[in-house]
Design a protein around this motif. Sequence first.
Motif, PDB file in Angstrom:
ATOM      1  N   GLN A 142       0.839  -1.193   0.000  1.00  0.00           N
ATOM      2  CA  GLN A 142       0.000   0.000   0.000  1.00  0.00           C
ATOM      3  C   GLN A 142       0.877   1.247   0.000  1.00  0.00           C
ATOM      4  O   GLN A 142       1.899   1.286   0.677  1.00  0.00           O
ATOM      5  CB  GLN A 142      -0.911   0.005   1.232  1.00  0.00           C
ATOM      6  N   VAL A 143       0.434   2.243  -0.751  1.00  0.00           N
ATOM      7  CA  VAL A 143       1.168   3.505  -0.805  1.00  0.00           C
ATOM      8  C   VAL A 143       0.897   4.295   0.469  1.00  0.00           C
ATOM      9  O   VAL A 143      -0.242   4.426   0.898  1.00  0.00           O
ATOM     10  CB  VAL A 143       0.744   4.303  -2.042  1.00  0.00           C
ATOM     11  N   GLN A 144       1.952   4.812   1.081  1.00  0.00           N
ATOM     12  CA  GLN A 144       1.805   5.672   2.251  1.00  0.00           C
ATOM     13  C   GLN A 144       2.008   7.130   1.836  1.00  0.00           C
ATOM     14  O   GLN A 144       2.891   7.422   1.016  1.00  0.00           O
ATOM     15  CB  GLN A 144       2.816   5.313   3.348  1.00  0.00           C
ATOM     16  N   LEU A 145       1.193   8.001   2.425  1.00  0.00           N
ATOM     17  CA  LEU A 145       1.237   9.421   2.080  1.00  0.00           C
ATOM     18  C   LEU A 145       1.479  10.249   3.329  1.00  0.00           C
ATOM     19  O   LEU A 145       0.858  10.007   4.369  1.00  0.00           O
ATOM     20  CB  LEU A 145      -0.082   9.858   1.439  1.00  0.00           C
ATOM     21  N   VAL A 185      -4.536   8.008  -9.660  1.00  0.00           N
ATOM     22  CA  VAL A 185      -4.928   9.410  -9.541  1.00  0.00           C
ATOM     23  C   VAL A 185      -4.477   9.889  -8.168  1.00  0.00           C
ATOM     24  O   VAL A 185      -4.709   9.210  -7.161  1.00  0.00           O
ATOM     25  CB  VAL A 185      -6.449   9.619  -9.702  1.00  0.00           C
ATOM     26  N   LEU A 186      -3.852  11.041  -8.113  1.00  0.00           N
ATOM     27  CA  LEU A 186      -3.469  11.674  -6.856  1.00  0.00           C
ATOM     28  C   LEU A 186      -4.319  12.920  -6.701  1.00  0.00           C
ATOM     29  O   LEU A 186      -4.359  13.755  -7.614  1.00  0.00           O
ATOM     30  CB  LEU A 186      -1.981  12.030  -6.873  1.00  0.00           C
ATOM     31  N   GLY A 187      -4.984  13.005  -5.576  1.00  0.00           N
ATOM     32  CA  GLY A 187      -5.875  14.132  -5.373  1.00  0.00           C
ATOM     33  C   GLY A 187      -5.598  14.874  -4.085  1.00  0.00           C
ATOM     34  O   GLY A 187      -5.116  14.296  -3.106  1.00  0.00           O
ATOM     35  N   TYR A 226      -4.805  12.114  -1.386  1.00  0.00           N
ATOM     36  CA  TYR A 226      -5.475  10.826  -1.579  1.00  0.00           C
ATOM     37  C   TYR A 226      -4.901  10.173  -2.819  1.00  0.00           C
ATOM     38  O   TYR A 226      -4.739  10.818  -3.850  1.00  0.00           O
ATOM     39  CB  TYR A 226      -6.975  11.074  -1.748  1.00  0.00           C
ATOM     40  N   PHE A 227      -4.566   8.897  -2.687  1.00  0.00           N
ATOM     41  CA  PHE A 227      -4.013   8.141  -3.798  1.00  0.00           C
ATOM     42  C   PHE A 227      -5.017   7.091  -4.221  1.00  0.00           C
ATOM     43  O   PHE A 227      -5.322   6.167  -3.444  1.00  0.00           O
ATOM     44  CB  PHE A 227      -2.695   7.490  -3.378  1.00  0.00           C
ATOM     45  N   GLY A 283      -4.503  -1.698  -6.348  1.00  0.00           N
ATOM     46  CA  GLY A 283      -4.403  -2.086  -4.956  1.00  0.00           C
ATOM     47  C   GLY A 283      -5.239  -1.158  -4.102  1.00  0.00           C
ATOM     48  O   GLY A 283      -6.084  -0.412  -4.609  1.00  0.00           O
ATOM     49  N   PRO A 284      -5.001  -1.181  -2.783  1.00  0.00           N
ATOM     50  CA  PRO A 284      -5.811  -0.331  -1.900  1.00  0.00           C
ATOM     51  C   PRO A 284      -5.495   1.152  -2.067  1.00  0.00           C
ATOM     52  O   PRO A 284      -4.363   1.528  -2.363  1.00  0.00           O
ATOM     53  CB  PRO A 284      -5.420  -0.819  -0.499  1.00  0.00           C
ATOM     54  N   ASP A 285      -6.515   1.979  -1.859  1.00  0.00           N
ATOM     55  CA  ASP A 285      -6.335   3.425  -1.880  1.00  0.00           C
ATOM     56  C   ASP A 285      -5.704   3.883  -0.575  1.00  0.00           C
ATOM     57  O   ASP A 285      -5.706   3.159   0.431  1.00  0.00           O
ATOM     58  CB  ASP A 285      -7.676   4.115  -2.082  1.00  0.00           C
TER      59      ASP A 285
END
Length: 116
Positions: free
Chosen positions: A1-4, A33-35, A96-97, A102-104
């Motif tokens: 999962q991407v961490q932000l 999409v990156l928001g 928000y990714f 995979g998971p958002d």
Amino acid sequence: QVQLVESGGGLVQPGGSLRLSCAASGSIFSPYVLGWYRQAPGKQLEVVATVGSTGRTMYADSVKGRFTMSRDNAKNTWYLQMNSLEPGDTAVYLCYFKNFRGPDSWGQGTQVTVSS
């Protein structure tokens, strides 16, 4: 999962500028999409700006001409440059990714306060 992880918020006077950062870690694969979203006290979460993996951007009408998204590919960091800030821009800003493979992910948020 991407961490932000967001940073760059703070207190600024009306008409001032801030640059928010959203640093991503983890495996990032297209498409995505990156928001940037924001939530003011007592108001619903609203989208501010988005950018897709193709580079296509979208801005909310309320920020068009004042906010600009960019990315530093080497750092896997997206930025939201906010100019001509108004008291109505006061909110917690979150990135928000949207991960189509995979998971958002959501960041923890950074507070922006526009006040004299």
